[in-house]
Design a protein around this motif. Structure first.
Motif, mmCIF file in Angstrom:
data_model
loop_
_atom_site.group_PDB
_atom_site.id
_atom_site.type_symbol
_atom_site.label_atom_id
_atom_site.label_comp_id
_atom_site.label_asym_id
_atom_site.label_seq_id
_atom_site.Cartn_x
_atom_site.Cartn_y
_atom_site.Cartn_z
ATOM 1 N N THR A 44 60.022 -35.077 -71.442
ATOM 2 C CA THR A 44 61.113 -35.211 -70.479
ATOM 3 C C THR A 44 61.496 -36.682 -70.317
ATOM 4 O OG1 THR A 44 60.427 -33.216 -69.325
ATOM 5 C CG2 THR A 44 61.825 -34.735 -68.092
ATOM 6 N N GLN A 87 64.944 -29.108 -66.285
ATOM 7 C CA GLN A 87 64.047 -27.988 -66.038
ATOM 8 C C GLN A 87 64.396 -27.303 -64.725
ATOM 9 O OE1 GLN A 87 60.446 -29.984 -67.075
ATOM 10 N NE2 GLN A 87 59.371 -28.048 -67.231
ATOM 11 N N ASP A 167 65.855 -28.876 -71.486
ATOM 12 C CA ASP A 167 64.457 -29.139 -71.134
ATOM 13 C C ASP A 167 63.763 -27.853 -70.698
ATOM 14 O OD1 ASP A 167 62.031 -30.257 -70.555
ATOM 15 O OD2 ASP A 167 62.793 -31.765 -69.160
ATOM 16 N N GLU A 168 62.900 -27.345 -71.533
ATOM 17 C CA GLU A 168 62.171 -26.095 -71.312
ATOM 18 C C GLU A 168 63.081 -24.989 -70.788
ATOM 19 O OE1 GLU A 168 58.238 -26.122 -70.248
ATOM 20 O OE2 GLU A 168 57.878 -28.213 -70.767
HETATM 21 MG MG LIG Z 1 58.768 -32.082 -69.068
#
Ligand SMILES: [Mg+2]
Ligand SMILES: Nc1ncnc2c1ncn2[C@@H]1O[C@H](COP(=O)(O)OP(=O)(O)O)[C@@H](O)[C@H]1O
Length: 506
Positions: A44, A87, A167-168
């Motif tokens: 991240t 996220q 992000d994820e």
């Molecule tokens: Mg992360």
């Protein structure tokens, strides 16, 4: 091939950790690149730097389309065509879809802010163009997470983004939503965009990416072509050692019903019916996996069985005895162990020492005590043994528990709960927030508890985990059990239909 992004020698130092340590990263036009690594590896941070956050950096240079740029703010990134979906989504929940899409980028006509009509028109156009169906007037807070994510992506597309960082993105999605996201991603790259896909789920890496960059402890440990690598190789680069994916699982030996729930009901904290007439049985020597999207009553179910939440009606039978009225402590004494999903909230006392937490529940009994007499030597040895067996990293068992890192804290709770003489284990989200090296260890422990004759109720939102461990799978949806299966008889896609309420058994 053309490099749209090149990051060279990126270093970012936070007060306690070097989050990125001399990192080189590049992204080609039209590729889907997976960025993988355990929690805390620095993924991240690296992508936030590319998106103009986490400034200033300690060293490094960034080239976009071959030209060096100073990306000191997300506005700059967006101007260069770079966008990131975080996220935790950053939409305004009380705004409508179209308001969110134009927010911060309202076009001004003759100096006047865009009106609602115009925002709706824009949303319709952009969603049509990309084949995403969204309702422009719906409020974001009323929409499922899969749709909210789509709106985040649309918002970026509206800004003209051609380098998308996700992000994820699958962490909060159902199997169907993941499938839809993958097809969205494929169509975005077919139009010439480039994607960075952050994840730590290796089957997703194999399914969607062209290349994989692996990070570990702030450094790059590998850049691989997906077609030419394996999950094993990637996992090794992530963890720093070999990882087995298949836990060895013997056939279960059922030894009689330990827990029986008859039509139980319970309320949520918001006084809604969270557990709505659940009946089930768990036998000694088996793992019953409860699959479901979070928030469908699983937490409340675990709490009712362990006595932490009042039962509204129904019967809880443990080893042929009705325990409706037993306190949490009495249930524990009878042999019900509990690993709650929020380890901090109900699992441990953070101010006490590591030793105190490890022996809690065992400390007043043989062999650690007799009457009011506590045996200090035995207590210390007992704690030491658990520290070694569960690899809890600490300098000293007399340190306050708060000194442990997150992963070690998890291990402490698990060590304690797995070490007393239990008959039934209630385990909620055991590997949430745990890295893949520890997941393997934990899964083996859970299976060994099963093979020792425990009945296990496993609650998990992670289908990989459900399939890896369960002898039977029950699906919970809106407080009810909507289906029960043998893991071999149902695929993920179909399980997903039950999880979303699209299907149910009678
Ligand atoms: Mg992360
Ligand atoms: N704003 C911050 N302040 C201090 N430390 C941070 C900050 N952001 C991240 N870190 C630390 O940097 C490391 C890398 O974090 P992160 O990039 O979030 O990893 P990942 O996304 O791979 O899980 C971690 O040790 C994390 O605790």
């Amino acid at each position: 091939m053309e490099k749209v992004v090149e990051m060279r020698g990126i270093t970012k130092i936070f007060p306690t950790v070097i989050a990125n340590n001399d990192v080189d990263f590049s992204l080609y036009k039209g590729e889907i690149q997976a960025l993988v690594g355990e929690n805390g590896a620095g993924k991240t941070t690296l992508m936030s730097i590319l998106y103009g956050m986490n400034q200033p950096i300690d060293s490094g240079r960034i080239f976009i389309n071959g030209k060096e740029e100073r990306i000191y703010h997300p506005h700059v990134a967006i101007n260069k065509g770079i966008g990131m979906v975080h996220q935790h989504f950053m939409l305004v929940p009380s705004f409508t879809v179209s308001e969110n899409i134009v927010l911060g980028h309202e076009k001004r006509k003759n100096g006047i802010l865009l009106d609602k009509e115009e925002a709706i028109k824009i949303t319709k156009e952009i969603s049509k163009k990309h084949g995403f169906l969204v309702a422009p007037m719906a409020r974001v807070q009323d929409l499922p997470l899969g749709i909210q994510q789509r709106i985040e992506i649309l918002k970026l597309l509206y800004r003209g983004t051609d380098i998308l960082i996700l992000d994820e993105p699958t962490a909060v999605l159902t199997p169907q939503e993941i499938k839809e996201l993958f097809s969205t991603i494929r169509s975005l790259v077919s139009e010439g965009r480039s994607i960075v896909f952050i994840t730590h789920k290796l089957p997703e890496v194999m399914a969607i990416s062209d290349r994989v960059t692996v990070m570990r402890k702030g450094r790059i440990t590998g850049v691989l072509e997906t077609k030419k690598t394996t999950m094993k190789e990637i996992a090794k680069l992530m963890v720093g050692r070999e990882v087995l994916f298949q836990v060895e699982k013997e056939e279960p030996h059922f030894k009689g019903v330990v827990l029986e729930l008859n039509n139980i009901k319970a309320l949520s904290d918001r006084i809604l019916l969270a557990v709505n007439g659940v009946s089930l049985k768990v036998q000694a020597g088996e793992i019953l996996g409860i699959a479901g999207i979070e928030g469908n009553g699983q937490t409340e179910l675990a709490e009712v069985v362990t006595g932490l939440r009042p039962l509204v009606s129904g019967e809880i039978i443990f080893q042929s005895k009705n325990i409706n009225k037993a306190s949490p402590r009495q249930r524990r004494e009878m042999g019900i162990a509990h690993i709650p999903e929020d380890r901090l909230k109900t699992g441990i006392s953070i101010d006490a020492t590591i030793q105190d937490n490890l022996v809690m529940g065992a400390h007043y009994k043989k062999p650690l005590a007799r009457g009011i007499h506590r045996y200090l030597r035995q207590t210390k040895d007992y704690a030491e043994k658990l520290i070694n067996e569960y690899d809890i990293r600490t300098a000293n068992q007399n340190l306050p528990t708060i000194s442990l890192s997150g992963g070690n804290l998890q291990r402490l709770v698990i060590a304690r709960e797995f070490s007393f003489d239990s008959k039934l284990l209630i385990i909620s989200q055991p590997t949430r927030g745990i890295d893949i090296g520890s997941i393997e260890f934990l899964h083996e422990k859970i299976l060994s508890m099963r093979d020792k004759g425990n009945a296990i109720l496993l609650i998990s939102a992670d289908l990989d985990e459900i399939y890896a461990l369960s002898d039977r799978i029950a699906v919970m949806y809106e407080g009810e059990m909507v289906g029960e299966f043998h893991p071999d008889e149902i695929g993920r896609e179909e399980l997903g239909l039950y999880m979303t309420g699209a299907k149910r058994e009678n």
